[in-house]
Design a protein around this motif. Structure first.
Motif, PDB file in Angstrom:
ATOM      1  N   GLU A   1      18.325  -2.512   2.960  1.00  0.00           N
ATOM      2  CA  GLU A   1      18.312  -4.095   2.571  1.00  0.00           C
ATOM      3  C   GLU A   1      16.923  -4.263   1.767  1.00  0.00           C
ATOM      4  OE1 GLU A   1      18.865  -2.849   5.319  1.00  0.00           O
ATOM      5  OE2 GLU A   1      20.829  -4.012   6.289  1.00  0.00           O
ATOM      6  N   TYR A   2      15.815  -3.473   2.021  1.00  0.00           N
ATOM      7  CA  TYR A   2      14.664  -3.426   1.313  1.00  0.00           C
ATOM      8  C   TYR A   2      14.535  -2.917   0.001  1.00  0.00           C
ATOM      9  CZ  TYR A   2      12.137  -4.491   5.767  1.00  0.00           C
ATOM     10  OH  TYR A   2      11.481  -5.063   6.645  1.00  0.00           O
ATOM     11  N   ASP A   3      15.284  -3.679  -0.982  1.00  0.00           N
ATOM     12  CA  ASP A   3      15.337  -3.423  -2.206  1.00  0.00           C
ATOM     13  C   ASP A   3      13.991  -3.265  -2.983  1.00  0.00           C
ATOM     14  OD1 ASP A   3      17.622  -2.865  -4.133  1.00  0.00           O
ATOM     15  OD2 ASP A   3      16.320  -4.096  -5.379  1.00  0.00           O
ATOM     16  N   GLY A   4      13.169  -4.072  -2.820  1.00  0.00           N
ATOM     17  CA  GLY A   4      11.928  -4.265  -3.330  1.00  0.00           C
ATOM     18  C   GLY A   4      11.019  -2.923  -2.806  1.00  0.00           C
ATOM     19  N   PRO A   5      10.985  -2.750  -1.616  1.00  0.00           N
ATOM     20  CA  PRO A   5      10.151  -1.469  -1.224  1.00  0.00           C
ATOM     21  C   PRO A   5      10.701  -0.111  -1.872  1.00  0.00           C
ATOM     22  CG  PRO A   5      10.320  -3.005   0.523  1.00  0.00           C
ATOM     23  CD  PRO A   5      11.066  -3.375  -0.597  1.00  0.00           C
ATOM     24  N   ILE A   6      12.219  -0.174  -1.916  1.00  0.00           N
ATOM     25  CA  ILE A   6      12.733   0.999  -2.451  1.00  0.00           C
ATOM     26  C   ILE A   6      12.557   1.266  -3.793  1.00  0.00           C
ATOM     27  CG2 ILE A   6      15.044   1.924  -3.242  1.00  0.00           C
ATOM     28  CD1 ILE A   6      16.123   0.697  -0.427  1.00  0.00           C
TER      29      ILE A   6
ATOM     30  N   ILE B   1       9.979   0.022  -5.476  1.00  0.00           N
ATOM     31  CA  ILE B   1       8.378   0.503  -5.593  1.00  0.00           C
ATOM     32  C   ILE B   1       8.198   2.139  -5.311  1.00  0.00           C
ATOM     33  CG2 ILE B   1       6.034   0.325  -4.362  1.00  0.00           C
ATOM     34  CD1 ILE B   1       7.146  -2.925  -4.115  1.00  0.00           C
ATOM     35  N   PHE B   2       8.721   2.622  -4.119  1.00  0.00           N
ATOM     36  CA  PHE B   2       8.532   3.945  -3.702  1.00  0.00           C
ATOM     37  C   PHE B   2       9.307   4.654  -4.726  1.00  0.00           C
ATOM     38  CE2 PHE B   2       7.326   6.704  -0.852  1.00  0.00           C
ATOM     39  CZ  PHE B   2       6.165   6.190  -0.194  1.00  0.00           C
ATOM     40  N   LYS B   3      10.475   4.446  -5.353  1.00  0.00           N
ATOM     41  CA  LYS B   3      11.064   5.449  -6.097  1.00  0.00           C
ATOM     42  C   LYS B   3       9.960   5.773  -7.403  1.00  0.00           C
ATOM     43  CE  LYS B   3      15.803   4.907  -5.998  1.00  0.00           C
ATOM     44  NZ  LYS B   3      17.040   4.039  -6.514  1.00  0.00           N
ATOM     45  N   LYS B   4       9.216   4.613  -7.914  1.00  0.00           N
ATOM     46  CA  LYS B   4       8.275   4.745  -8.789  1.00  0.00           C
ATOM     47  C   LYS B   4       6.918   5.578  -8.291  1.00  0.00           C
ATOM     48  CE  LYS B   4       8.698   0.294 -11.565  1.00  0.00           C
ATOM     49  NZ  LYS B   4       8.033  -0.802 -11.287  1.00  0.00           N
ATOM     50  N   VAL B   5       6.710   5.279  -7.139  1.00  0.00           N
ATOM     51  CA  VAL B   5       5.713   5.927  -6.641  1.00  0.00           C
ATOM     52  C   VAL B   5       6.103   7.388  -6.522  1.00  0.00           C
ATOM     53  CG1 VAL B   5       4.347   6.448  -4.493  1.00  0.00           C
ATOM     54  CG2 VAL B   5       4.501   4.041  -5.171  1.00  0.00           C
ATOM     55  N   LEU B   6       7.069   7.776  -6.037  1.00  0.00           N
ATOM     56  CA  LEU B   6       7.443   9.223  -6.076  1.00  0.00           C
ATOM     57  C   LEU B   6       7.605   9.915  -7.419  1.00  0.00           C
ATOM     58  CD1 LEU B   6      10.247   9.356  -3.582  1.00  0.00           C
ATOM     59  CD2 LEU B   6       8.093  10.006  -3.293  1.00  0.00           C
ATOM     60  N   GLU B   7       7.919   9.146  -8.238  1.00  0.00           N
ATOM     61  CA  GLU B   7       8.258   9.647  -9.783  1.00  0.00           C
ATOM     62  C   GLU B   7       6.623   9.904 -10.108  1.00  0.00           C
ATOM     63  OE1 GLU B   7       9.987   7.369 -13.012  1.00  0.00           O
ATOM     64  OE2 GLU B   7      11.727   7.316 -11.428  1.00  0.00           O
ATOM     65  N   SER B   8       5.875   9.071 -10.040  1.00  0.00           N
ATOM     66  CA  SER B   8       4.329   9.063 -10.724  1.00  0.00           C
ATOM     67  C   SER B   8       3.671  10.156  -9.792  1.00  0.00           C
ATOM     68  CB  SER B   8       3.708   7.896 -10.776  1.00  0.00           C
ATOM     69  OG  SER B   8       3.565   7.379  -9.238  1.00  0.00           O
ATOM     70  N   ALA B   9       3.826  10.147  -8.566  1.00  0.00           N
ATOM     71  CA  ALA B   9       3.030  11.242  -7.900  1.00  0.00           C
ATOM     72  C   ALA B   9       3.673  12.657  -8.090  1.00  0.00           C
ATOM     73  CB  ALA B   9       3.511  10.999  -6.435  1.00  0.00           C
ATOM     74  N   ARG B  10       4.770  12.816  -8.544  1.00  0.00           N
ATOM     75  CA  ARG B  10       5.545  14.194  -8.922  1.00  0.00           C
ATOM     76  C   ARG B  10       4.710  14.409 -10.216  1.00  0.00           C
ATOM     77  NH1 ARG B  10      10.774  13.212  -7.504  1.00  0.00           N
ATOM     78  NH2 ARG B  10      10.582  13.721  -5.316  1.00  0.00           N
ATOM     79  N   GLU B  11       4.780  13.538 -11.083  1.00  0.00           N
ATOM     80  CA  GLU B  11       4.115  13.608 -12.418  1.00  0.00           C
ATOM     81  C   GLU B  11       2.744  14.129 -12.222  1.00  0.00           C
ATOM     82  OE1 GLU B  11       4.194  10.436 -15.279  1.00  0.00           O
ATOM     83  OE2 GLU B  11       6.365  10.709 -14.983  1.00  0.00           O
ATOM     84  N   LYS B  12       1.941  13.731 -11.460  1.00  0.00           N
ATOM     85  CA  LYS B  12       0.617  13.755 -11.252  1.00  0.00           C
ATOM     86  C   LYS B  12       0.218  14.910 -10.354  1.00  0.00           C
ATOM     87  CE  LYS B  12      -3.204  11.423 -11.334  1.00  0.00           C
ATOM     88  NZ  LYS B  12      -4.261  10.640 -10.774  1.00  0.00           N
TER      89      LYS B  12
ATOM     90  N   THR C   1       0.839  -1.222   0.077  1.00  0.00           N
ATOM     91  CA  THR C   1       0.109   0.087  -0.112  1.00  0.00           C
ATOM     92  C   THR C   1       0.836   1.347   0.061  1.00  0.00           C
ATOM     93  OG1 THR C   1      -0.202   0.147   2.554  1.00  0.00           O
ATOM     94  CG2 THR C   1      -2.052  -1.105   1.231  1.00  0.00           C
ATOM     95  N   PRO C   2       1.801   1.467  -0.852  1.00  0.00           N
ATOM     96  CA  PRO C   2       2.658   2.629  -0.908  1.00  0.00           C
ATOM     97  C   PRO C   2       2.022   3.813  -1.207  1.00  0.00           C
ATOM     98  CG  PRO C   2       2.861   1.382  -2.891  1.00  0.00           C
ATOM     99  CD  PRO C   2       1.973   0.560  -2.065  1.00  0.00           C
TER     100      PRO C   2
END
Lengths: 136, 570, 407
Positions: free
Chosen positions: C118-123, C125-136, C91-92
Motif C-alpha cells: 500500500e506504500y506506493d509513495g515509499p516504493i 522513492i526507494f526504487k529510484k534510490v536503488l537505481e541511483s545507488a547502483r549507478e553510483k 530519509t531513504p
C-alpha cells in the motif's frame, strides 16, 4: 532464488489484467515446478491480489483504530451508499471495487482512502464523493 | 543421546527427537491434531503445548526438540487450562453444533477430535458454534469434502503433497477465512486429483470421506429382481477385522465371505480370480513386448490412482502402460459377459458390486471406456459399516467359501494387495511361460517390503529382466523421472498408495506404517499357506480361456480385458 | 518540551547531496568493529519486539554460510504506526545506508527491502534510490570501492499485516503464503532460503546508520540505561497535533507527548485511554500515563512500547465498538495457521458482535481465558499479543462495560 520475484510478478499481472487469470497461475506453476494449487493458495493469501476481475478503480478505505475514531465509519457508509456495493464487491459497471481495509499508514491524517495507488488524507464526506465522481 | 525430564521421569533420547517423541517413549500421551507421523511438522493446532522450564510461553511438543537438561511438564494446571480453552475454540468452529452431526459423521467412531476430547477431559462447552456456511464438494466420483467439518490442520495438504507428490490441496485466504481448497476452488473432481484417498486417511475429522455407494447397494440387495454378485479385493481380507476390534493383518477371508453372503449377495466372488487373469494377460503382454517389440518398460495398470496420475503428469508415457484392465474391471467385464451368459442372467438384472481398499476404484468404475461393468464400489470401511448395520457379529462368523467359477485364486493373487506383489506374481508366471521350466524358489524377496522404490534384476532364461517397484505416488514420481531421464527397465509395478492396496485410501483408520506392516504380513501368510501359488496354474483361469476367451491376448480377451487411457495433463 | 532530533531530518532527493558518511566510516572498520559499535550503543529493534540489534548482528556475523541475507522490514502495518513511511519518504538514503552497514557488519552480500504494497509513495522513492545507488556504486559488486559486494532488491508486499512478523516476511519474500515459521530455527541461523538472515526494522537500520555516523557514545548519552537513544513516536487519534515525533527516552512522559507535542486532546475532551505502542499493547488510562517514555517504564505500567504508535482515545467513544474494531483487525490479519490465534480472535469478534450492551461477567471471563490461551500457545508475536488491547479495556473499564446480575 528466482522465485523471490513471485510477488513482483504477480503485481505486474494484477496491474495488467486487474486480476490474476488462471493461465498466469498455470504458467508460474509450470515454470517453478510447484503445484498450481499452491500458487493459487499463495495468491489468495494476499489482499492485493485478486482471482476475479476487479473494477477499474480499487477504492481502499482505512477503518483501523486511528481512522475509526476519526469517523472513518461514516466515510465508509457514504462510499457504500454512493457505489451501492459492500466491502469486497465490484460495481456492476466494473468501475469500482470497494475494500474496507486495515491501516494504510496515514494514521495521523485520517480518515484515509486510496484510489488505486493514490492516497487521499483527511477526507470528508463531500471530498470522497468528489473524488469518486472524478474517477472516469 | 540427550538427557531430559518429562513429568519427573528421567529420559534418554536420541539427539534430534522432539518432546512429543520423547514423551511417547516415556508412555506419556500428549494430544495432537495437526501432527501426523511421516509428514512435516505443522505446529498449528497447539494442542500439544507443554511447559518447558525457563520458557515464558508454552511450547509445542511436536515442534520442539528435546535438549540436554530440559525439564518438561505436560500436565500442569496451566497446560490443562490452555488445552481446554483451545479445544473449545476448535470445536466451536467445527460443524458439530448439534450432537446428531457426530452420529451422522463419516468419522463417527474414530474421530480424532473425540480422542483429543477424551484425553483433555472436556466438561463444558462455553462457546457458541460458528457456522462457516461452506458448500460441500461433490465434484469427484471418489471423494467428498465437507469443509464445515475441516479444522484446517493441513494434514490432507501435506499428505497429498509430501507423500503423494501431487499437491491438489492448498490453504487459501487467511485469518478465520482460511480454508483448504483446490486450485481455483474447482473441486477435487475437476483438478489433478488421483482419487487415491490418502487424504481421507489423514483427516482427523469427517471433512473428507468417500462417495458412499452403500445405500445403493442396500437398495439392490433388497430388490428381488436383481441378481447381485460381489467381488472382494485381496487387501480387504486382511483389514476387514479392524473396525470390529481385530488386529491389523488378521486373515479374515472366510468371515468376509460369510458376512457378504449374510448381507444377501447372490454370489460371493473374488477379485483375486481376475488378479490371476491379469497376470496371465499382462505376462503375455510383457513377453510380447520384450520378444516382439513394444514400449518398454511395461508399466502395470492395476492401480487406478496411479493410472490417473500418469494420465495427468506423464501422458507422454501412456504407451508404456499395460493395456490390461485392472482386476476389478476384468471381473466386471467377465461377470457381465461370461458369468451372465453361462447363467442366463440379463445384463440389466445383474449387478456387480466390488469391495475395495480403494477410493479410486469408484472413479475407475465410472470411466466411460468401461462404465457399466462394475456398478457399485464399496470401500473396506463401507462394507464394515454394512456388516455392523446388519448386526452381523463379524468375529464369531463361521468361515465361508467363495462361490465357484470366479472364486478360486492362487497365492500370487493374494499378494496383489501388497507393494511388489503384482511384480512377484508376474515373475512367477513369466518365468515359467518363457522358460517352460518350473520355478523352484517362488519368493522374490527383493521386491517385498515397504521401501519406497525397490529394484531387482531377475534372470529368466537368457533374459535379464530389470524390474522396479514403486508405491506411494511420491515414490512413483521419482521413478518416472528416472525413466524419463533414460534409465532402462523392462517391467515396473506402480501403486498409488503407500504399501500398495493394503494401505489404500478405502481402508480402515488408522492406516499407518505399523498397520501397513501387519496387513502386509497377513497377505504374504495367505500366499505361503496356499497350495496354488502361480496364477497361470489356476484351473479356473484355464477354464475361462477354454470356455470363453480362447487364449491369452486373443481378440476376445482384448475386447473384454483390455482398455485404453486418456491423456489429461494438468 | 522539545523533540530530540537524532534521526529526523529531511534529505535532499539527489543522491549526490547525500554524504554516506556513516557507510564510509563503517567500511573503514572491520565488520566486528561495526557490530561492537552497535552493540555498545544499546540500540534495540524498533519494530516492536525490542531485541538488541547489536546482539542480533553479532550472532549473524558468527554464522558461517555460503550466503547471508539482510532484510529491511518495511512492512509497517500495525494500526497507528507510520514512522517507517516517514523515514522511507523523508530519509531513504539513511535507510539504505543502514541496510548496507548491517550487511557489511554481518557479512551478507544480498539484501531485500520489503515495503508494504500500500506504500506506493515509499516504493517509488526507494526504487529510484536503488537505481541511483547502483549507478553510483553505493550498492553493487564493489560498494564505494571497498571491495565489499552487496546488492539490494525491493520487494513490494501485497496486503498482509502478518508479513511484518520476520518469519512471515521471509516466507513472503520466498513467494509463499506469509505464515509464520516455527522457531527455532531462528532466521539468524536459518532464514531466507535457509540461510542466516537478519531482519531489521526500517527505523532500527536508520538509527544504526546514525549511530555509526555520530558514534555510539553520542547515542549512549541519550536515553536511559535500558532505553538508549531516541524513538520515533507516531501520535494519532483524538489529538490536536498528530504526527511523527522524535523523543529522547526518559526525557518526556507519555503525558507530555500527548499534551505538549500533540497539543492535547481534540476539543478539550477528557482522555479515555492511550494505546502506548500500537494495538497489540495494553491500553493505559489517564492515571497511568504520567510515566517516562521508556521501554521499562511502560512495561512496568503493564503495557509495551511496541512500535511506537501512540493512539489517543478521548472519552465519548463506544468502547465495545472500539474493541470490535481492534478485534476485527486481528481476526482478519492472523495468518490462519495456528488454531488459538485464528479461532480465538474469530470467537472474540463474534462474542463482541453479539454483546448489544450486554457484556456480562461470564463473557468477559471467557474472553480473558481465550486471551490467556492465545498468549501462551500462539505461534508468533502477532498472535500472542492480539488480545492485549481488548483484555486491558475489559479489565480497566469493567465497571462501565459489565452488566451485573443475570443477563
Amino acid at each position: 532464488m528466482e522465485y523471490a520475484s513471485f510477488l513482483e510478478r504477480m503485481h505486474t499481472v494484477q496491474d495488467t489484467y486487474g486480476y490474476i487469470p488462471e493461465n498466469e497461475i498455470d504458467k508460474i506453476a509450470k515454470e517453478f515446478n510447484i503445484p498450481r494449487a499452491k500458487v493459487y493458495g499463495t495468491i489468495r493469501f494476499y489482499s492485493m491480489f485478486y482471482t476475479e476481475p476487479t473494477g477499474k478503480y480499487i477504492i481502499r478505505v482505512c477503518d483501523s483504530l486511528s481512522c475509526h475514531i476519526n469517523q472513518s465509519k461514516e466515510i465508509v457508509q457514504i462510499i457504500k451508499d454512493y457505489l451501492g456495493v459492500e466491502h469486497g464487491q465490484t460495481t456492476a459497471d466494473k468501475k469500482f471495487t470497494l475494500e474496507i481495509v486495515e491501516c494504510l499508514g496515514y494514521c495521523g491524517e485520517g480518515p484515509v482512502m486510496m484510489v488505486n495507488e493514490h492516497v487521499y488524507t483527511r477526507v470528508s464526506g463531500n471530498m470522497v464523493l468528489d473524488i469518486l465522481k472524478n474517477c472516469v | 543421546m540427550i538427557k531430559l525430564t518429562i513429568d519427573g521421569i528421567n529420559l534418554e533420547v536420541e539427539a534430534g527427537k522432539t518432546i512429543l517423541e520423547a514423551a511417547s517413549a516415556a508412555h506419556i500421551k500428549i494430544p495432537t491434531l495437526c501432527y501426523e507421523e511421516g509428514l512435516t511438522i505443522y505446529g498449528g493446532c497447539r494442542l500439544c503445548v507443554v511447559e518447558v522450564e525457563g520458557e515464558r510461553l508454552l511450547q509445542p511438543a511436536c515442534a520442539t526438540e528435546a535438549k540436554e537438561g530440559m525439564v518438561v511438564k505436560t500436565n500442569t494446571p496451566q497446560v490443562r487450562e490452555v488445552r481446554k480453552t483451545l479445544f473449545e475454540l476448535i470445536v466451536a468452529s467445527h460443524d458439530i453444533s448439534c450432537q446428531l452431526n457426530c452420529l451422522t459423521c463419516s468419522k463417527n467412531g474414530n474421530c480424532e477430535l473425540r480422542e483429543a476430547a477424551e484425553i483433555i477431559g472436556i466438561s463444558e462447552m462455553r462457546l457458541l458454534p460458528i457456522d462457516k456456511g461452506y458448500g460441500e464438494d461433490w465434484s469427484s466420483y471418489s471423494i467428498v469434502r465437507e469443509p464445515n467439518k475441516c479444522i484446517t490442520c493441513g494434514r490432507c495438504i501435506r499428505k497429498c503433497e509430501e507423500t503423494q507428490g501431487i499437491g491438489i490441496f492448498t490453504m487459501a485466504n487467511r485469518g478465520p477465512a482460511t480454508i483448504v481448497t483446490t486450485y481455483g476452488d474447482k473441486g477435487m473432481g475437476n483438478v489433478e486429483c488421483t482419487n487415491c484417498g490418502q487424504c481421507i486417511l489423514s483427516c482427523p475429522t469427517g471433512a473428507l470421506h468417500e462417495v458412499y455407494h452403500y445405500e445403493k447397494v442396500w437398495e439392490v440387495l433388497n430388490d428381488p429382481k436383481k441378481h447381485v454378485v460381489v467381488q472382494t479385493a485381496p487387501a480387504v481380507r486382511v483389514a476387514i477385522s479392524e473396525p470390529f476390534g481385530g488386529d491389523p493383518g488378521t486373515i479374515a477371508t472366510g468371515q468376509l465371505v460369510s458376512a457378504l453372503r449374510r448381507l444377501g449377495f447372490d454370489r460371493v466372488f473374488d477379485t483375486n480370480f481376475t488378479a490371476d487373469l491379469t497376470i496371465v494377460e499382462e505376462g503375455t503382454e510383457l513377453i510380447k513386448r520384450i520378444t516382439k517389440g513394444g514400449a518398454l518398460p511395461l508399466l502395470t495398470s492395476c492401480s487406478p490412482g496411479w493410472i490417473k496420475f500418469i494420465e495427468h503428469f506423464y501422458p507422454e508415457l501412456l504407451d508404456n502402460v499395460s493395456t490390461c484392465k485392472s482386476p476389478q474391471q476384468m471381473f466386471g467385464a467377465l461377470a457381465k459377459s461370461y458369468y451372465a451368459e453361462k447363467n442366463e442372467i440379463s445384463r440389466e438384472d445383474l449387478v456387480v458390486v466390488s469391495v475395495m481398499p480403494c477410493t479410486a476404484k469408484k472413479f475407475e468404475a465410472q470411466r466411460p471406456e468401461m462404465a457399466g461393468d462394475v456398478d457399485y464400489v464399496l470401500t473396506t470401511r463401507e462394507l464394515a459399516q454394512m456388516i455392523k448395520t446388519a448386526g452381523i457379529d463379524m468375529e464369531k462368523l463361521e468361515e465361508g467359501e467363495y462361490d465357484q467359477l470366479m472364486g478360486t485364486s492362487s497365492g500370487a493373487a493374494d499378494i496383489f494387495g501388497a507393494t511388489g506383489g503384482v511384480m512377484e506374481a508376474a515373475l512367477r508366471t513369466a518365468y515359467e511361460l518363457i522358460t517352460g521350466q518350473e520355478l523352484g524358489m517362488l519368493d522374490f524377496k527383493e521386491v517385498r517390503g515397504l521401501t519406497g522404490i525397490k529394484e531387482a534384476e531377475i534372470e529368466i532364461g537368457d533374459l535379464k529382466v530389470k524390474a522396479a517397484v514403486a508405491h506411494g505416488l511420491g515414490n512413483v514420481r521419482h521413478l518416472m523421472e528416472r525413466i524419463k531421464a533414460g534409465e532402462e527397465f523392462h517391467f515396473i509395478e506402480l501403486m498409488a498408495c503407500p504399501g500398495g492396496c493394503l494401505g489404500g485410501g478405502g481402508q480402515p483408520s488408522p492406516t499407518n506404517q505399523h498397520v501397513r506392516e501387519k496387513r502386509m504380513k497377513g497377505l504374504y501368510n495367505i500366499d505361503s499357506l496356499k497350495e496354488l501359488r502361480k496364477s497361470h496354474q489356476n484351473p479356473y483361469i484355464t477354464k475361462v480361456y477354454e470356455e470363453y476367451l480362447g487364449e491369452p491376448g486373443s481378440h476376445k480377451a482384448h475386447q473384454l480385458l483390455h482398455t485404453e487411457y486418456t491423456a489429461r495433463g494438468v | 518540551m522539545q523533540e530530540t532530533l537524532f534521526l529526523k531530518h529531511r534529505e535532499s532527493e539527489n543522491i549526490k547531496d547525500y554524504p554516506f558518511s556513516a557507510l564510509k566510516k563503517a567500511l573503514a572498520m572491520e565488520p566486528a568493529g561495526v557490530v561492537a559499535e552497535i552493540k555498545k550503543s544499546g540500540l534495540k529493534g524498533r519494530g516492536g519486539a525490542g531485541f538488541p540489534t547489536g546482539v542480533k548482528w553479532e550472532l549473524a556475523l558468527q554464522e558461517e554460510a555460503d550466503q547471508k541475507y539482510v532484510i529491511c522490514n518495511g512492512d509497517e502495518g500495525e494500526p497507528g504506526t507510520f514512522k517507517d513511511r516517514y523515514l522511507l519518504e523523508g530519509t531513504p538514503f539513511k535507510v539504505l545506508e543502514g541496510i548496507i552497514i548491517a550487511a557489511y557488519a554481518c557479512g551478507a552480500e544480498q539484501g531485500y527491502i520489503y515495503i508494504r504494497g500500500e506504500y506506493d509513495g515509499p516504493i517509488r522513492i526507494f526504487k529510484k534510490v536503488l537505481e541511483s545507488a547502483r549507478e553510483k556504486g553505493i550498492i553493487g559488486p564493489n560498494v564505494m570501492g571497498s571491495g565489499f559486494s552487496f546488492d539490494l532488491y525491493l520487494v513490494k508486499g501485497a496486503g498482509a499485516y502478518v508479513c511484518g512478523d520476520e518469519t512471515s516476511l521471509i516466507n513472503s519474500i520466498e513467494g509463499k503464503r506469509g505464515k509464520s515459521r516455527i522457531k527455532p530455527p531462528y532466521p539468524i541461523t536459518k532464514g531466507l532460503f535457509d540461510r542466516p538472515t537478519i531482519v531489521n526494522n526500517v527505523e532500527t537500520l536508520a538509527a544504526a546508520a546514525e549511530i555509526i555516523n555520530q558514534g555510539a557514545e553520542r547515542y549512549l548519552s541519550l536515553g536511559t540505561e535500558d532505553s538508549r537513544g531516541t524513538k520515533l513516536v507516531c501520535l494519532s487519534g483524538d489529538v490536536c497535533n498528530p504526527g511523527v515525533y522524535e523523543v529522547e527516552f526518559g526525557q518526556v512522559t507519555l503525558q507530555e507527548i500527548i499534551y505538549d507535542l500533540g497539543k492535547g486532546i481534540k476539543n478539550n475532551r477528557p482522555l479515555k485511554f492511550v494505546v502506548p505502542g500500537g494495538i497489540s499493547t495494553q491500553v493505559l488510562t489517564e492515571q497511568e500515563i504520567d510515566i517516562p517514555y521508556t521501554y521499562e517504564d511502560i512495561a512496568e505500567a503493564g503495557s509495551g512500547l511496541g512500535s511506537g504508535a501512540v493512539v489517543v482515545v478521548a472519552d465519548g467513544h463506544d468502547l465495545v465498538d472500539l474493541m470490535l474494531n481492534v478485534s476485527r483487525f486481528f481476526m482478519d490479519e492472523t495468518c490462519g495457521t495456528c488454531f488459538p490465534c485464528r479461532e480465538g480472535n474469530r470467537q472474540v469478534y463474534h462474542m463482541l458482535k453479539k454483546v448489544n450492551g450486554n457484556l456480562n461477567e461470564e463473557k468477559s471471563r471467557i474472553i480473558a481465558d481465550i486471551g490467556k490461551t492465545i498468549h501462551l500457545a500462539a505461534r508468533c508475536g502477532l498472535g500472542q499479543t492480539s488480545l492485549n488491547f481488548i483484555n486491558s479495556v475489559l479489565k480497566k473499564f469493567e465497571n462501565e462495560l459489565i452488566v451485573r446480575g443475570d443477563s
